[in-house]
Design a protein around this motif. Sequence first.
Motif, short mmCIF file in Angstrom:
data_model
loop_
_atom_site.label_atom_id
_atom_site.label_comp_id
_atom_site.label_asym_id
_atom_site.label_seq_id
_atom_site.Cartn_x
_atom_site.Cartn_y
_atom_site.Cartn_z
N ASN A 160 60.01 35.95 73.19
CA ASN A 160 60.99 34.85 73.74
C ASN A 160 61.07 34.78 75.47
O ASN A 160 61.58 35.28 76.01
CB ASN A 160 62.39 35.41 73.44
CG ASN A 160 63.28 34.17 73.81
OD1 ASN A 160 62.83 33.07 74.16
ND2 ASN A 160 64.63 34.38 73.54
N SER B 55 59.33 32.43 78.35
CA SER B 55 58.85 31.27 78.89
C SER B 55 58.62 31.35 80.29
O SER B 55 58.62 30.34 81.12
CB SER B 55 59.90 29.94 78.52
OG SER B 55 61.16 30.44 79.03
N ASN C 260 63.07 19.70 81.17
CA ASN C 260 63.35 20.98 80.79
C ASN C 260 61.90 21.66 80.69
O ASN C 260 60.78 21.11 80.65
CB ASN C 260 63.81 21.11 79.44
CG ASN C 260 62.98 20.19 78.41
OD1 ASN C 260 62.32 19.29 78.73
ND2 ASN C 260 63.07 20.65 77.18
N ASN C 261 61.91 22.97 81.06
CA ASN C 261 60.96 23.98 81.06
C ASN C 261 60.40 24.13 79.74
O ASN C 261 60.98 23.89 78.68
CB ASN C 261 61.15 25.15 81.65
CG ASN C 261 60.98 24.89 83.28
OD1 ASN C 261 60.47 24.25 83.84
ND2 ASN C 261 62.02 25.92 84.01
N CYS D 36 59.38 25.69 76.13
CA CYS D 36 59.68 26.81 75.25
C CYS D 36 58.69 27.93 75.27
O CYS D 36 57.62 27.63 75.32
CB CYS D 36 60.31 26.09 73.71
SG CYS D 36 58.85 25.65 72.77
N ALA D 37 59.44 29.14 74.65
CA ALA D 37 58.26 30.19 74.39
C ALA D 37 57.37 30.07 73.39
O ALA D 37 57.72 29.07 72.38
CB ALA D 37 59.13 31.43 73.98
N ARG D 38 56.11 30.41 73.50
CA ARG D 38 54.94 29.87 72.36
C ARG D 38 53.91 30.78 72.71
O ARG D 38 53.96 31.64 73.33
CB ARG D 38 54.67 28.38 72.81
CG ARG D 38 54.04 28.35 74.32
CD ARG D 38 53.64 26.83 74.46
NE ARG D 38 54.99 26.17 74.59
CZ ARG D 38 54.88 24.86 74.37
NH1 ARG D 38 54.10 24.05 74.02
NH2 ARG D 38 56.11 24.54 74.69
N GLY E 118 56.13 27.86 68.02
CA GLY E 118 57.21 28.27 68.79
C GLY E 118 57.85 29.48 68.20
O GLY E 118 57.08 30.17 67.65
N LEU E 119 58.95 29.64 68.76
CA LEU E 119 59.75 30.77 68.13
C LEU E 119 59.93 31.01 66.80
O LEU E 119 59.94 32.01 66.16
CB LEU E 119 61.14 31.07 68.90
CG LEU E 119 61.20 31.31 70.30
CD1 LEU E 119 62.63 31.24 70.96
CD2 LEU E 119 60.55 32.79 70.60
#
Length: 128
Positions: A63, A65, A88-89, A91-93, A112-113
């Motif tokens: 998690n 980003s 938006n920035n 997402c975690a990936r 993605g998460l």
Amino acid sequence: FGGRSAGGLLNDRWEYALGTHVWTQVVSTGGSAPSPRESHSLVPLSNRLMVFGGRNSQMPNLNDSALHCFDLQRRRWSNLTTGGVRANNPCARSGHTLIPCGGGVLIFGGRGLDDEYLNDTVLLRVWP
């Protein structure tokens, strides 16, 4: 930077001297290195290395980003302030593509998460 060995995930840095064919471990002089990871991306941008995303052994994706930066001259880690073209920035990936682009980095796709496939593109402008 990073990856996996028989002993688990890594967050170390190594450099290779083309003339002598010798690997040397790079020791940082400060800042906090990103946590150990695999399936992340790393690209050079000016005199810095940019690290984004990845997986660890506890969950499908970190998690995380943040855009981590290793200054090659100062040998120091930092997290950079970015400005996304989208509101938006990213997402975690993990398993994504990262390329230098227009004074920043372009991130495409990955997982993605929740391990879902991502099909987005985000341009992050990078400020020191």
